[in-house]
Design an enzyme around this catalytic site. Sequence first.
Site, PDB file in Angstrom:
ATOM      1  N   ARG A 286      -0.874  22.085 -28.218  1.00 40.27           N
ATOM      2  CA  ARG A 286      -1.057  21.941 -26.780  1.00 40.27           C
ATOM      3  C   ARG A 286      -1.798  20.653 -26.429  1.00 40.27           C
ATOM      4  O   ARG A 286      -2.813  20.323 -27.006  1.00 40.27           O
ATOM      5  CB  ARG A 286      -1.815  23.147 -26.220  1.00 40.27           C
ATOM      6  CG  ARG A 286      -1.945  23.123 -24.706  1.00 40.27           C
ATOM      7  CD  ARG A 286      -2.647  24.357 -24.188  1.00 40.27           C
ATOM      8  NE  ARG A 286      -1.758  25.511 -24.148  1.00 40.27           N
ATOM      9  CZ  ARG A 286      -1.977  26.643 -24.777  1.00 40.27           C
ATOM     10  NH1 ARG A 286      -3.045  26.764 -25.525  1.00 40.27           N
ATOM     11  NH2 ARG A 286      -1.141  27.647 -24.673  1.00 40.27           N
TER      12      ARG A 286
ATOM     13  N   HIS B 278      -0.393  26.011 -37.983  1.00 44.14           N
ATOM     14  CA  HIS B 278      -1.764  25.567 -37.742  1.00 44.14           C
ATOM     15  C   HIS B 278      -2.484  25.226 -39.040  1.00 44.14           C
ATOM     16  O   HIS B 278      -3.586  24.657 -39.014  1.00 44.14           O
ATOM     17  CB  HIS B 278      -2.513  26.676 -36.985  1.00 44.14           C
ATOM     18  CG  HIS B 278      -3.803  26.261 -36.384  1.00 44.14           C
ATOM     19  ND1 HIS B 278      -5.012  26.796 -36.763  1.00 44.14           N
ATOM     20  CD2 HIS B 278      -4.094  25.348 -35.419  1.00 44.14           C
ATOM     21  CE1 HIS B 278      -5.983  26.238 -36.065  1.00 44.14           C
ATOM     22  NE2 HIS B 278      -5.463  25.366 -35.241  1.00 44.14           N
TER      23      HIS B 278
ATOM     24  N   ASN C 217     -13.785  21.208 -20.369  1.00 44.29           N
ATOM     25  CA  ASN C 217     -13.524  22.547 -20.907  1.00 44.29           C
ATOM     26  C   ASN C 217     -13.019  23.485 -19.817  1.00 44.29           C
ATOM     27  O   ASN C 217     -12.077  24.257 -20.016  1.00 44.29           O
ATOM     28  CB  ASN C 217     -14.805  23.139 -21.500  1.00 44.29           C
ATOM     29  CG  ASN C 217     -15.153  22.582 -22.871  1.00 44.29           C
ATOM     30  OD1 ASN C 217     -14.364  21.867 -23.479  1.00 44.29           O
ATOM     31  ND2 ASN C 217     -16.334  22.902 -23.346  1.00 44.29           N
TER      32      ASN C 217
END
Length: 728
Positions: A441, A471, A77
């Site tokens: 991404r 999306h 992360n």
Amino acid sequence: MERNFPIQCADFDRLVMDNVERARVEVSGIPDLSDPCLYTDREYSWLQFNDRVLEEAFDERNPLLERAKFLSIFGSNLDEFFMVRVSGVQKRIMEGVKDDRADELAQEQLRIIREELLRQLPLNDSCWNEVLEPALREKGIKVLNYFELSGEDREKLRDYFERNIFPLLTPLGFDSGHPFPHISNLSLNLAVLIDDPDYGERFARVKIPPMFPRLIVVPENGQERITSSLEELKTGRFVWLEQLIAANLDLLFPGQRILGAYPFRITRDADLGFDEDGDKDLLTAVKQRVGRNYFGPVVRLEADYTMPPRVSDILLKNLELTSSLMFRSAAPLGLSSLIKLAQINRPELKYEPLEPRKHSQLANTEKIFAVLKKRDVLLYHPYDSFESVIDFVEEAAGDTDVLAIKMTLYRVDDNSRIIQALMKAADRKKQVAVLVELKARFDEENNIGWAKELERKGVHVAYGFPGRKTHAKMCLVVRAEKEGIRYYVHMSTGNYNAVTGKLYTDFGYLTSDSFIGKDISDLFNALTGYSRKDHYIKLLVAPQTLRHQILERIRREIDLHEKYGNGHLIFKMNSLVDYQCIRELYRASQTGVKVDLLVRGICCLRPGIYGLSENIRVTSIVGRFLEHSRAYYFRNGGKEEIFMGSADLMPRNLDNRVEVLFPVSAAYIPIVRDVILGTQLKDNIKARLLLPNGRTERIYPQPEEEELDSQLWMLENTESWDLGSQKG
């Protein structure tokens, strides 16, 4: 444009203060809702989310190998955070922001990020060095330092090094005749100091080959072969690859004296920098730039704590990095590689295997289309099997009455059966149209590959909408029936990905509602053609109507509460960043509307401030499954509504993406409200409560309360949201 507000405000102390209880401080007058102090900085809030992930690595209630996995996730992360978010802050500074205030905020953000990481990273180190590594060692999983190995072990590993690793190493010197070497993104390296008899002290860089496992298995007694697959092991001894290489550098630099070898790792900007309005041929643009995530500017240097200043200075200077973006570690760098330990065959050190159930309405031999004629079906993954979604697409591909299939693909698993079904449908001369989002991404290359494969099979492929990401997650099936053409639709809060379908909590919704079908059909026409449709019957669609509809519904809740009372909003999402939405939620709280927010990640709203947000409660659940679903509940004076979909309340979702929120039928509203969302709001094991200062604290069961882990409860009560099983 997303608004970032500094967390350190001169006037913040007059609004809230730290307290073991919820912070509540009376303020004079009505707060100015434009005051930046009322909004938490989004980067700081994200770091608090990752802090919650790190907490799970410490939590002894989690199985040991799962705790190692949480530590790995904390690291991965953080890698993405620097590649995407910190790189954005750096760009604003390096490009010379004209607005002095904006530049000041960017500098302040970097200061806040560093300050918070200097608190978190020592915890990361101690979690491995003092907690997990010793605990694993007790269970027979020994991650050793090289100096702990016996002479016999070192001899075997040196032989392995000579035969397998040595041929792949390329030391790169740095002096007047050798330029500073290019260092790729997230690569692990050794900075080697050499005492040359003729030239004195010299510097070289050795890249750790990424094709080898980070943890090398040490052969046991009588074992000649070094195991590469951890799935074969129940116990074992391991050594870090970089330590093995460092211990054998004499083979790489014969005739030289090695003064030291210091691990380091860099992170680069991974923003591909699309000019989406200018890139008319999006496929070509993505192909040209997809590799740039390895060559963008450096935004972080990680170094071993033993690295001397003269070495780190060389790195910082040549990487063009300030010392504020260098972080030293007392633990091995790149602990994201610990994810591999989860492969070890020790079931007792892992969560019990997930066995998703097949939804009762979809588990029989009746065709899915026949089921959907009678009722909508709500799926809640991973508790409900993702196989039902695959079945829907596969059945459509093989059904002779299906005329067309239209679908969006954002992130798809390898060897996807859904992709195979779409190609099969095209082979059967059905109209198949797929919108593949190339700008997802880190999945750009994968999506390019799938897009070209689909095109080769005759599928109509669109590469995204100009200027914004698509999306929305939706699949439309057009079927010829006796009564005429009928639409069948699947919509979801998550991707068409069978792998994440077992790891993420997501809602899926199957319906034959004609209005929703018409809306989805119109939306696909807008995405693949030139339709300028801006009104939809049942769906809330971004960027056309979603922002306005959400804000109007919050305002409606305020108005109805003022008339009748009992106003209630329950929003579940990944992130809450949008300034306008937060402002309206503050107004709802000031009116007396009860606001329950389940926000997994970033939350820029400050709850619990008297006179502003005392009626807002924000909790975050971090557990076995990634809470990825979005749901928005409005009491609406008793005429309740729930919308689900792909959109968080962030400017990018509301203004710069194609998003869809879909309504849930009335029969499911009390189940979603009370059973799913209600249970999560009562979680007192994995939930954290957001405090006004932006930090969170664990929620513990009160003396009169039973322990409730909402994800565990869902695993044990999978039929509780299934209308079919409840009604027989």
